[in-house]
Design an enzyme around this catalytic site. Structure first.
Site, PDB file in Angstrom:
ATOM      1  N   ASP A  51       6.357 -96.519 -53.184  1.00 15.10           N
ATOM      2  CA  ASP A  51       7.745 -96.912 -53.456  1.00 15.10           C
ATOM      3  C   ASP A  51       8.702 -96.492 -52.342  1.00 15.10           C
ATOM      4  OD1 ASP A  51       7.573 -94.222 -53.889  1.00 15.10           O
ATOM      5  OD2 ASP A  51       8.499 -94.237 -55.875  1.00 15.10           O
ATOM      6  N   LYS A  56      13.838 -77.360 -55.665  1.00 14.45           N
ATOM      7  CA  LYS A  56      15.261 -77.715 -55.660  1.00 14.45           C
ATOM      8  C   LYS A  56      16.142 -76.482 -55.887  1.00 14.45           C
ATOM      9  CE  LYS A  56      15.793 -81.365 -58.432  1.00 14.45           C
ATOM     10  NZ  LYS A  56      16.333 -82.191 -59.534  1.00 14.45           N
ATOM     11  N   ASP A  91      13.715 -94.305 -50.702  1.00 18.64           N
ATOM     12  CA  ASP A  91      12.854 -94.238 -51.883  1.00 18.64           C
ATOM     13  C   ASP A  91      13.467 -95.202 -52.902  1.00 18.64           C
ATOM     14  OD1 ASP A  91      11.927 -93.634 -54.417  1.00 18.64           O
ATOM     15  OD2 ASP A  91      11.866 -91.483 -54.086  1.00 18.64           O
TER      16      ASP A  91
HETATM   17  P1  GTP Z   1       9.325 -92.833 -62.249  1.00 13.40           P
HETATM   18  O1  GTP Z   1       8.628 -92.876 -63.569  1.00 13.40           O
HETATM   19  O2  GTP Z   1      10.542 -93.700 -62.268  1.00 13.40           O
HETATM   20  O3  GTP Z   1       9.586 -91.462 -61.717  1.00 13.40           O
HETATM   21  O4  GTP Z   1       8.393 -93.558 -61.154  1.00 13.40           O
HETATM   22  P2  GTP Z   1       6.850 -93.301 -60.770  1.00 13.40           P
HETATM   23  O5  GTP Z   1       6.021 -93.324 -61.996  1.00 13.40           O
HETATM   24  O6  GTP Z   1       6.491 -94.337 -59.746  1.00 13.40           O
HETATM   25  O7  GTP Z   1       6.810 -91.846 -60.170  1.00 13.40           O
HETATM   26  P3  GTP Z   1       7.190 -91.378 -58.687  1.00 13.40           P
HETATM   27  O8  GTP Z   1       8.348 -92.166 -58.188  1.00 13.40           O
HETATM   28  O9  GTP Z   1       7.323 -89.920 -58.683  1.00 13.40           O
HETATM   29  O10 GTP Z   1       5.857 -91.743 -57.892  1.00 13.40           O
HETATM   30  C1  GTP Z   1       5.796 -91.783 -56.494  1.00 13.40           C
HETATM   31  C2  GTP Z   1       4.622 -92.686 -56.107  1.00 13.40           C
HETATM   32  O11 GTP Z   1       3.392 -92.153 -56.594  1.00 13.40           O
HETATM   33  C3  GTP Z   1       4.740 -94.078 -56.690  1.00 13.40           C
HETATM   34  O12 GTP Z   1       4.283 -94.981 -55.722  1.00 13.40           O
HETATM   35  C4  GTP Z   1       3.819 -94.045 -57.896  1.00 13.40           C
HETATM   36  O13 GTP Z   1       3.230 -95.320 -58.151  1.00 13.40           O
HETATM   37  C5  GTP Z   1       2.748 -93.058 -57.467  1.00 13.40           C
HETATM   38  N1  GTP Z   1       2.213 -92.293 -58.592  1.00 13.40           N
HETATM   39  C6  GTP Z   1       2.913 -91.455 -59.421  1.00 13.40           C
HETATM   40  N2  GTP Z   1       2.092 -90.892 -60.311  1.00 13.40           N
HETATM   41  C7  GTP Z   1       0.846 -91.381 -60.056  1.00 13.40           C
HETATM   42  C8  GTP Z   1      -0.443 -91.168 -60.653  1.00 13.40           C
HETATM   43  O14 GTP Z   1      -0.598 -90.424 -61.628  1.00 13.40           O
HETATM   44  N3  GTP Z   1      -1.500 -91.832 -60.093  1.00 13.40           N
HETATM   45  C9  GTP Z   1      -1.362 -92.673 -59.037  1.00 13.40           C
HETATM   46  N4  GTP Z   1      -2.454 -93.305 -58.561  1.00 13.40           N
HETATM   47  N5  GTP Z   1      -0.157 -92.903 -58.456  1.00 13.40           N
HETATM   48  C10 GTP Z   1       0.922 -92.262 -58.959  1.00 13.40           C
END
Ligand code: GTP
Length: 352
Positions: A106, A157, A215
């Site tokens: 993302d 943080k 982001d």
């Molecule tokens: P929010 O629920 O809105 O916080 O978004 P998110 O679920 O995408 O979490 P976050 O923005 O913290 O994740 C950052 C990146 O890591 C994103 O590209 C997610 O798709 C990926 N990501 C987060 N958690 C996992 C996981 O448990 N497994 C995998 N494979 N990717 C993850």
């Protein structure tokens, strides 16, 4: 590439598609990252999926259309960032000392990925993190660096942090470091893997850059990212057209006296009516904006209809939702898919 998150901050858009597949400057968001990876010389990509995993295979197949080999791994239960990286280890093709680039799915970034890999190799690092400077570091965990860019700590943080450099979500790992992440349980690289490496005195490098970085985890950032790519603030090899004030996909129609500006994308078959203004927004396929409506800094979901004279600023309209004529929705409002907000019917005595 880590693409398994649920993208809760982008609901309701992420109810029907995972965040990395949301239409961004005319293509699924991830296409921009895949194109940049390919441009940096990467040939093999493993997508670490969990939420709506099947949609990634449908979107990218074996990757040949992008000049890449794409493999997929699946986490029935999300394993977090570190667990997701570990889960992909079995499909990596390099030797124990080879570099593996890991990208959060993302992030829009204009940094020089090849230069980050070079820095990693030059220092024989265990991990090399991309770092970016932010204006408001108290909102983030920060990553201070010492001599020659070596990372000294991962700080949670807090008020008055000692640096404004934060983890930008793009890492180069030595392959053997990935193999050492515990398998089969959730692991966070930020909270567990990186602090443990520093504690063990492993070489963890920071590659700091001042180039474009965003982001796209929130609706505001998502819209901004799409507009920035359309406007050419970040050049993406995946952008399907010329940079400019607007990107119109196939059969999108705009009435002669309507204005579409600020990096807006109009999806396939979408329509903008007479006298409407659409600025800095993302309009998904088959959506319709009525005559005289004003849509700013907003996301209009697939097949949604915005009535004549409606005014939207900084809002998210879910797929197939209907905003009746004359409604006004402001900052942060989110309309769930299929919801119908009919014409304003409240009358005041002075109206009579
Ligand atoms: P929010 O629920 O809105 O916080 O978004 P998110 O679920 O995408 O979490 P976050 O923005 O913290 O994740 C950052 C990146 O890591 C994103 O590209 C997610 O798709 C990926 N990501 C987060 N958690 C996992 C996981 O448990 N497994 C995998 N494979 N990717 C993850």
């Amino acid at each position: 590439m880590l693409v398994g998150g649920k993208g809760t901050r982008l609901r309701p858009l992420t109810l029907s598609a995972p965040k990395p597949l949301l239409p961004t400057a005319g293509v699924p968001f991830l296409a921009h990252q895949l194109a940049r990876a390919a441009a940096a010389g990467i040939t093999h990509v493993v997508l670490a999926t969990s939420y709506r995993a099947e949609m990634f295979t449908e979107a990218f197949g074996d990757g040949s259309a992008l000049g890449l080999f794409i493999d997929y791994v699946y986490e029935p239960t999300p394993l977090g960032t570190g667990g997701g990286i570990r889960n992909a280890a079995g499909l990596l093709r390099g030797g124990p000392d080879d570099p593996v680039v890991v990208l959060n799915g993302d992030i829009l970034s204009g940094h020089d990925l090849a230069a980050q890999v070079d820095l990693h190799r030059d220092h024989g690092a265990a991990v090399t993190l991309h770092l970016v400077k932010v204006d408001d570091p108290a909102r983030y965990g920060v990553v201070p660096t010492g001599a020659a860019g070596r990372v000294t700590a991962f700080l949670e943080k807090k008020a008055n942090p000692p640096t404004n450099k934060i983890n930008a979500g793009c890492y180069v790992f030595r392959r053997s470091v990935i193999d050492e992440i515990p398998a089969g349980r959730p692991v966070s690289v930020e909270r567990e893997t990186f602090p443990a490496l520093i504690e063990a005195d492993a070489v963890v490098m920071g590659y700091a850059s001042d180039t474009y970085w965003l982001d796209v985890g929130t609706p505001e950032a998502f819209v901004r990212g799409s507009c920035d790519v359309v406007l050419g603030h970040l050049l993406s090899p995946a952008m399907p057209g010329e940079c400019g004030e607007a990107l119109l996909l196939a059969s999108a129609t705009v009435a002669d006296d309507a204005r579409v500006t600020g990096g807006t994308v109009l999806g396939v078959g979408s329509r903008v009516g007479n006298g409407a203004v659409v600025h800095g927004s993302v309009v998904f396929d088959s959506a319709a904006i009525g005559a005289g409506a004003v849509v700013r800094d907003s996301i209009v979901g697939r097949g949604a209809r915005i009535g004549d004279g409606a005014a939207l600023t900084g809002v998210v309209i879910g797929d197939d939702a209907v905003v009746g004529p004359g409604n006004e929705l402001m900052h942060g409002a989110r309309v769930w898919p299929g919801v119908r907000l009919e014409q304003t019917s409240i009358r005041f005595s002075s109206d009579a």
